[in-house]
Design a protein around this motif. Structure first.
Motif, short mmCIF file in Angstrom:
data_model
loop_
_atom_site.label_atom_id
_atom_site.label_comp_id
_atom_site.label_asym_id
_atom_site.label_seq_id
_atom_site.Cartn_x
_atom_site.Cartn_y
_atom_site.Cartn_z
N GLY A 62 0.79 -1.22 0.00
CA GLY A 62 0.00 0.00 0.00
C GLY A 62 0.82 1.27 0.00
N LEU A 63 2.14 1.17 -0.02
CA LEU A 63 3.00 2.35 -0.04
C LEU A 63 3.09 2.91 -1.46
CD1 LEU A 63 6.00 1.27 2.23
CD2 LEU A 63 4.13 2.83 2.82
N PRO A 64 3.14 4.22 -1.63
CA PRO A 64 3.36 4.77 -2.97
C PRO A 64 4.77 4.46 -3.46
CG PRO A 64 3.34 6.51 -1.32
CD PRO A 64 2.92 5.26 -0.61
N LEU A 65 4.90 4.19 -4.73
CA LEU A 65 6.19 3.88 -5.32
C LEU A 65 6.81 5.17 -5.82
CD1 LEU A 65 8.11 1.57 -6.11
CD2 LEU A 65 6.95 1.50 -8.33
N THR A 119 14.43 15.91 8.65
CA THR A 119 15.44 14.85 8.72
C THR A 119 14.84 13.62 8.06
OG1 THR A 119 16.34 15.72 10.78
CG2 THR A 119 16.87 13.43 10.21
N LEU A 120 15.42 13.23 6.93
CA LEU A 120 14.88 12.14 6.12
C LEU A 120 15.70 10.87 6.36
CD1 LEU A 120 12.92 11.18 3.84
CD2 LEU A 120 14.71 11.83 2.20
N LEU A 121 15.00 9.80 6.73
CA LEU A 121 15.64 8.50 6.94
C LEU A 121 15.54 7.69 5.66
CD1 LEU A 121 16.87 6.23 8.72
CD2 LEU A 121 14.51 5.60 9.31
N LEU A 122 16.67 7.20 5.20
CA LEU A 122 16.71 6.30 4.06
C LEU A 122 17.07 4.92 4.59
CD1 LEU A 122 16.26 6.68 1.00
CD2 LEU A 122 18.73 6.71 0.71
N GLU A 123 16.05 4.07 4.75
CA GLU A 123 16.24 2.77 5.39
C GLU A 123 16.09 1.65 4.37
OE1 GLU A 123 14.17 0.05 8.89
OE2 GLU A 123 14.31 2.22 9.10
N GLY A 124 17.07 0.78 4.36
CA GLY A 124 17.04 -0.34 3.43
C GLY A 124 16.41 -1.58 4.06
N ILE A 125 15.53 -2.22 3.32
CA ILE A 125 14.92 -3.50 3.73
C ILE A 125 15.42 -4.54 2.74
CG2 ILE A 125 12.77 -4.76 4.09
CD1 ILE A 125 11.45 -2.13 4.74
N CYS A 126 16.32 -5.37 3.23
CA CYS A 126 17.05 -6.32 2.38
C CYS A 126 17.83 -5.58 1.30
CB CYS A 126 16.11 -7.33 1.74
SG CYS A 126 15.28 -8.40 2.94
N GLY A 148 18.30 6.42 15.00
CA GLY A 148 18.68 7.18 16.19
C GLY A 148 18.77 8.67 15.93
N ALA A 149 18.82 9.09 14.69
CA ALA A 149 18.88 10.52 14.37
C ALA A 149 17.52 11.20 14.49
CB ALA A 149 19.42 10.72 12.96
N ARG A 150 16.52 10.46 14.93
CA ARG A 150 15.17 10.98 15.10
C ARG A 150 14.61 11.65 13.84
NH1 ARG A 150 14.67 13.39 21.26
NH2 ARG A 150 15.42 11.49 22.32
N PRO A 151 14.46 10.89 12.79
CA PRO A 151 13.93 11.46 11.55
C PRO A 151 12.44 11.71 11.68
CG PRO A 151 14.21 9.11 11.30
CD PRO A 151 14.76 9.45 12.66
N ASP A 152 11.94 12.66 10.89
CA ASP A 152 10.50 12.91 10.85
C ASP A 152 9.86 12.39 9.57
OD1 ASP A 152 11.95 14.89 9.42
OD2 ASP A 152 10.15 16.13 9.36
N ALA A 153 10.66 11.93 8.62
CA ALA A 153 10.17 11.33 7.38
C ALA A 153 11.12 10.21 6.99
CB ALA A 153 10.05 12.37 6.27
N ALA A 154 10.61 9.30 6.19
CA ALA A 154 11.43 8.16 5.81
C ALA A 154 11.05 7.69 4.41
CB ALA A 154 11.25 7.01 6.79
N VAL A 155 12.06 7.16 3.73
CA VAL A 155 11.89 6.50 2.45
C VAL A 155 12.52 5.12 2.58
CG1 VAL A 155 12.52 6.48 0.00
CG2 VAL A 155 11.87 8.62 1.10
N LEU A 156 11.78 4.09 2.16
CA LEU A 156 12.25 2.71 2.30
C LEU A 156 12.85 2.24 0.99
CD1 LEU A 156 9.26 1.12 4.26
CD2 LEU A 156 11.32 2.21 5.17
N ALA A 213 8.25 4.15 -1.11
CA ALA A 213 9.28 3.13 -1.28
C ALA A 213 9.99 3.33 -2.61
CB ALA A 213 8.67 1.74 -1.21
N VAL A 214 11.24 2.90 -2.62
CA VAL A 214 12.07 2.87 -3.82
C VAL A 214 12.54 1.43 -4.00
CG1 VAL A 214 14.17 3.71 -4.95
CG2 VAL A 214 12.82 5.27 -3.53
N THR A 215 12.26 0.86 -5.15
CA THR A 215 12.63 -0.53 -5.37
C THR A 215 14.08 -0.63 -5.84
OG1 THR A 215 11.80 -0.45 -7.65
CG2 THR A 215 10.28 -1.19 -5.95
N VAL A 216 14.75 -1.63 -5.32
CA VAL A 216 16.17 -1.86 -5.63
C VAL A 216 16.29 -3.25 -6.26
CG1 VAL A 216 18.48 -2.08 -4.67
CG2 VAL A 216 16.87 -0.42 -3.69
N PRO A 217 16.81 -3.36 -7.47
CA PRO A 217 16.95 -4.66 -8.11
C PRO A 217 18.01 -5.50 -7.39
CG PRO A 217 17.98 -2.97 -9.45
CD PRO A 217 17.27 -2.25 -8.35
N PRO A 218 18.02 -6.82 -7.66
CA PRO A 218 18.96 -7.68 -6.93
C PRO A 218 20.42 -7.26 -7.10
CG PRO A 218 17.30 -9.00 -8.06
CD PRO A 218 17.11 -7.59 -8.51
#
Length: 404
Positions: A278-281, A312-319, A348-356, A385-390
């Motif tokens: 359900g996240l926007p791409l 403060t934008l968090l860029l968090e990787g899932i796999c 830990g930087a206490r972001p207020d927004a995030a992109v996965l 979300a941002v998709t990352v190929p293998p």
């Protein structure tokens, strides 16, 4: 213009089959192959037909009311059931020297063509000669049983008439022995004469009925088309077996595809991210992107933030954790001229927004949902979300483009 609901449903079903087309095709081919194997392994069966014309026997039997739609006086539905009865099967078994009349009965079928006095007796056997012999045996056994039943009916009628005739003759003999001469009075003599006349008429009528019943010629019917050995098997049918296999393969393939799609939470394509999470791409990274991806992604992120406050934008990787830092450097450089945003890779930087950053073919929708819940509890808004190929080769940002 959006699609109507039923069109969307069909499109969703089609998309599931496209996503699971390999599983669907495997089940489909397995169904067809199974039908083919079953067709090859099923022994052939041959069916022979003998046609019998049923005639009135002359004895009393069940009849139909003749109408424009039913022109035959005989009840052929009853006769068809008799032809398949255990009695007829036993007689046919004697002709075939078979001790299993129930097994023979299971192999025979009787059809009645509309508005006819014809019984089509079909018999199925593993070889042509046995099929022809079975059909002919049942046809002969039916006629024999019909003739015997008619004979029994006539004999029973003769016995009844003979008993009545004996009784009438005995009563007539008594009246003759008494004689009107021995009776006194004209009234008594008149009554005795009348009684003799009545008994004589009864005896004459019974004698005529007896003679007529005794001279009946029993005609049960005749075989108008003797059974012939068939030239080709009636079963199995290649169309039936392959068609059934195809149908079962379609059902199994569709069921397996939908079941697999429901149970599989792995994100394999960019469309799966929006469909399952359900996240926007925000962006779909190609395997070898160039440095232009950072300005485009920065413009999308700046639009999603939507104000001029510092973020403060968090860029968090899932796999896709190994790509978070180089992507953060490039995105941070591209965001500098667009919005007051600092890009970090730690919560830990206490972001207020995030992109996965979602690693395709590795991440699951369950992992993405867990990350979204955790970030939401911490007060972090997930932009998308941002998709990352293998196999992704992250480019370094172009300093010339950033300066421009």
């Amino acid at each position: 213009m959006g699609l109507p609901p039923h069109s969307r449903d069909l499109a969703e079903y089609g998309s599931v089959l496209r996503r699971r087309r390999l599983l669907f095709v495997i089940c489909l081919m397995a169904g067809v192959a199974g039908g083919g194997v079953l067709f090859v392994r099923t022994p052939p069966q041959y069916t022979s037909v003998a046609q019998v014309q049923v005639l009135p026997t002359g004895a009393q039997e069940q009849i139909n009311q003749v109408t424009p739609r039913q022109r035959e006086p005989l009840n052929l539905d009853t006769e068809s059931q008799i032809a398949q009865s255990m009695v007829v099967a036993s007689i046919a078994g004697q002709n075939l020297k078979n001790t299993d009349p129930a097994g023979l009965r299971d192999r025979v079928t009787v059809d009645v063509p509309p508005n006819s006095a014809i019984l089509s007796i079909s018999f199925t056997a593993p070889d042509p000669l046995s099929a022809a012999a079975g059909a002919q045996a049942f046809a002969d056994a039916y006629l024999r049983n019909r003739s015997r039943a008619a004979t029994d009916t006539i004999n029973a009628g003769l016995k009844v008439l003979a008993a009545k005739l004996r009784q009438v003759n005995a009563d007539l003999g008594k009246t003759v022995t008494t004689g009107p001469v021995q009776l006194r009075g004209s009234a008594a003599r008149t009554m005795a004469a009348h009684q003799q006349a009545v008994l004589a008429r009864q005896a004459s009528s019974l004698t005529l009925k007896y003679d007529a019943l005794k001279t009946i010629a029993i005609t049960p019917g005749t075989v108008i088309s003797p059974a012939q050995p068939p030239t080709r098997p009636s079963a199995p049918s290649v169309l039936v077996y392959l068609g059934s296999g195809l149908f079962l393969g379609l059902l199994a393939g569709a069921g397996a595809a939908f079941g697999r799609d429901r149970l599989d939470t792995r994100l394999r394509t960019a469309a799966d991210v929006e469909r399952l999470t359900g996240l926007p791409l925000l962006a779909e990274l190609p395997p070898r992107p160039d440095s232009s991806i950072f300005p485009e992604l920065a413009a999308t992120v700046a639009t999603s933030l939507g104000d001029d406050e510092y973020h403060t934008l968090l860029l968090e990787g899932i796999c896709a954790e190994s790509h978070a830092r180089p992507m953060a450097r490039g995105l941070g450089s591209a965001l500098t001229p667009l919005a007051p945003v600092s890009v970090v890779t730690r919560r830990g930087a206490r972001p207020d927004a995030a992109v996965l950053l979602v690693g395709l073919r590795r991440a699951t929708s369950t992992q993405v949902a867990r990350a979204v819940r955790q970030l939401t509890r911490q007060g972090t808004r997930v932009l998308g979300a941002v998709t990352v190929p293998p196999r992704l080769s992250v480019p370094e940002p172009d300093p010339a483009e950033q300066a421009a």
